[in-house]
Design a protein around this motif. Structure first.
Motif, PDB file in Angstrom:
ATOM      1  N   GLU A 138      39.561 -17.685  22.636  1.00 26.35           N
ATOM      2  CA  GLU A 138      40.217 -16.766  23.561  1.00 26.35           C
ATOM      3  C   GLU A 138      41.485 -17.416  24.086  1.00 26.35           C
ATOM      4  O   GLU A 138      41.504 -18.610  24.376  1.00 26.35           O
ATOM      5  CB  GLU A 138      39.318 -16.453  24.759  1.00 26.35           C
ATOM      6  N   ILE A 139      42.516 -16.620  24.203  1.00 25.21           N
ATOM      7  CA  ILE A 139      43.736 -17.074  24.852  1.00 25.21           C
ATOM      8  C   ILE A 139      44.028 -16.079  25.966  1.00 25.21           C
ATOM      9  O   ILE A 139      44.193 -14.884  25.718  1.00 25.21           O
ATOM     10  CB  ILE A 139      44.917 -17.172  23.858  1.00 25.21           C
TER      11      ILE A 139
ATOM     12  N   GLU B 213      41.814 -12.970  25.953  1.00 22.60           N
ATOM     13  CA  GLU B 213      41.809 -12.123  24.757  1.00 22.60           C
ATOM     14  C   GLU B 213      41.227 -12.899  23.571  1.00 22.60           C
ATOM     15  O   GLU B 213      41.700 -13.999  23.257  1.00 22.60           O
ATOM     16  CB  GLU B 213      43.242 -11.684  24.439  1.00 22.60           C
ATOM     17  N   VAL B 214      40.215 -12.341  22.922  1.00 17.16           N
ATOM     18  CA  VAL B 214      39.629 -12.986  21.744  1.00 17.16           C
ATOM     19  C   VAL B 214      40.591 -12.795  20.564  1.00 17.16           C
ATOM     20  O   VAL B 214      40.890 -11.674  20.178  1.00 17.16           O
ATOM     21  CB  VAL B 214      38.240 -12.400  21.403  1.00 17.16           C
ATOM     22  N   LEU B 215      41.056 -13.920  20.018  1.00 18.12           N
ATOM     23  CA  LEU B 215      42.018 -13.870  18.916  1.00 18.12           C
ATOM     24  C   LEU B 215      41.444 -14.386  17.606  1.00 18.12           C
ATOM     25  O   LEU B 215      42.077 -14.254  16.560  1.00 18.12           O
ATOM     26  CB  LEU B 215      43.274 -14.663  19.269  1.00 18.12           C
ATOM     27  N   PHE B 216      40.253 -14.991  17.675  1.00 17.48           N
ATOM     28  CA  PHE B 216      39.627 -15.511  16.460  1.00 17.48           C
ATOM     29  C   PHE B 216      38.133 -15.561  16.701  1.00 17.48           C
ATOM     30  O   PHE B 216      37.677 -15.921  17.779  1.00 17.48           O
ATOM     31  CB  PHE B 216      40.143 -16.924  16.149  1.00 17.48           C
ATOM     32  N   SER B 217      37.367 -15.208  15.669  1.00 14.50           N
ATOM     33  CA  SER B 217      35.907 -15.308  15.715  1.00 14.50           C
ATOM     34  C   SER B 217      35.401 -15.840  14.386  1.00 14.50           C
ATOM     35  O   SER B 217      35.953 -15.512  13.332  1.00 14.50           O
ATOM     36  CB  SER B 217      35.261 -13.940  15.972  1.00 14.50           C
ATOM     37  N   SER B 218      34.352 -16.653  14.457  1.00 13.64           N
ATOM     38  CA  SER B 218      33.713 -17.170  13.252  1.00 13.64           C
ATOM     39  C   SER B 218      32.228 -17.316  13.529  1.00 13.64           C
ATOM     40  O   SER B 218      31.831 -17.805  14.596  1.00 13.64           O
ATOM     41  CB  SER B 218      34.300 -18.522  12.867  1.00 13.64           C
TER      42      SER B 218
ATOM     43  N   ALA C  26      45.776 -20.416  12.906  1.00 14.03           N
ATOM     44  CA  ALA C  26      46.739 -19.313  12.753  1.00 14.03           C
ATOM     45  C   ALA C  26      46.771 -18.421  13.990  1.00 14.03           C
ATOM     46  O   ALA C  26      47.782 -17.760  14.256  1.00 14.03           O
ATOM     47  CB  ALA C  26      46.403 -18.492  11.504  1.00 14.03           C
ATOM     48  N   ALA C  27      45.699 -18.420  14.768  1.00 14.15           N
ATOM     49  CA  ALA C  27      45.641 -17.600  15.981  1.00 14.15           C
ATOM     50  C   ALA C  27      46.343 -18.271  17.164  1.00 14.15           C
ATOM     51  O   ALA C  27      46.603 -17.612  18.173  1.00 14.15           O
ATOM     52  CB  ALA C  27      44.184 -17.309  16.342  1.00 14.15           C
ATOM     53  N   PHE C  28      46.656 -19.548  17.058  1.00 13.64           N
ATOM     54  CA  PHE C  28      47.284 -20.262  18.171  1.00 13.64           C
ATOM     55  C   PHE C  28      48.659 -19.689  18.479  1.00 13.64           C
ATOM     56  O   PHE C  28      49.353 -19.186  17.590  1.00 13.64           O
ATOM     57  CB  PHE C  28      47.442 -21.750  17.844  1.00 13.64           C
ATOM     58  N   ARG C  29      49.043 -19.817  19.726  1.00 15.58           N
ATOM     59  CA  ARG C  29      50.371 -19.435  20.201  1.00 15.58           C
ATOM     60  C   ARG C  29      50.983 -20.655  20.887  1.00 15.58           C
ATOM     61  O   ARG C  29      50.275 -21.600  21.223  1.00 15.58           O
ATOM     62  CB  ARG C  29      50.263 -18.315  21.240  1.00 15.58           C
TER      63      ARG C  29
END
Length: 173
Positions: A139-140, A143-148, A115-118
């Motif tokens: 990171e994209i 920018e960190v857009l997802f963490s687990s 879901a964080a993909f662009r």
């Protein structure tokens, strides 16, 4: 006719191999990234088109394979040479994950990561940064857009590139 096709394929594959150093210079991967050291880099070419350059970083005291096997800190950075629709990336990732038989328990975490993909544009950098005790960051462009914090997700998702028959397993050489 078959010989002509084979000859063209051979010429194009040689051209792609000769182009790899230029593509890696274009990606301009630093030798260090967040206390990790560049261990290896490669270019993924699909149907004679360069798709991305990949760089793998690991602790200075481990080689890439040791870091992968020991689930030590790893950073995989991808520099894209062309535009790619996010849905195509997700489809390819899901296909590879299914082929690698990942746990069904990870499906919801993988979906959150996706879901964080662009949409990818030429020049974009995606990075998967894994640290024991912290987990995985996506990171994209910095920018960190997802963490687990799920180590199994980190191993499975990095496995798309690094596991046997992964997209860029040459990074572990």
């Amino acid at each position: 006719m078959r010989h002509l096709v084979f000859g063209l394929m051979l010429m194009l594959s040689i051209t792609a191999q000769a182009n790899e150093p230029n593509r890696l210079r274009q990606a301009d991967f630093p030798t260090h990234s967040q206390a990790l050291v560049l261990k290896n880099q490669t270019v993924l070419t699909y149907l004679w088109a360069d798709v991305y350059a990949a760089a793998l970083y690991a602790p200075p005291d481990l080689n890439a394979k040791q870091a992968w096997d020991q689930q030590a800190a790893l950073r995989l950075t991808l520099y894209y040479f062309r535009d790619i629709d996010r849905n195509d990336v997700i489809k390819a990732a899901n296909t590879t994950l299914a082929r690698q038989h990942i746990s069904n328990r990870l499906k919801s975490e993988v979906d959150k990561l996706h879901a964080a993909f662009r949409n990818i544009h030429s020049g974009d950098r995606y990075a998967l940064d894994f640290r024991p005790g912290r987990g995985l960051d996506l990171e994209i462009n910095g920018e960190v857009l997802f963490s687990s914090s799920d180590n199994e997700l980190a191993k499975a998702y990095l496995g798309i590139w690094l596991a046997p028959k992964g997209l860029s397993e040459r990074l572990l050489e």
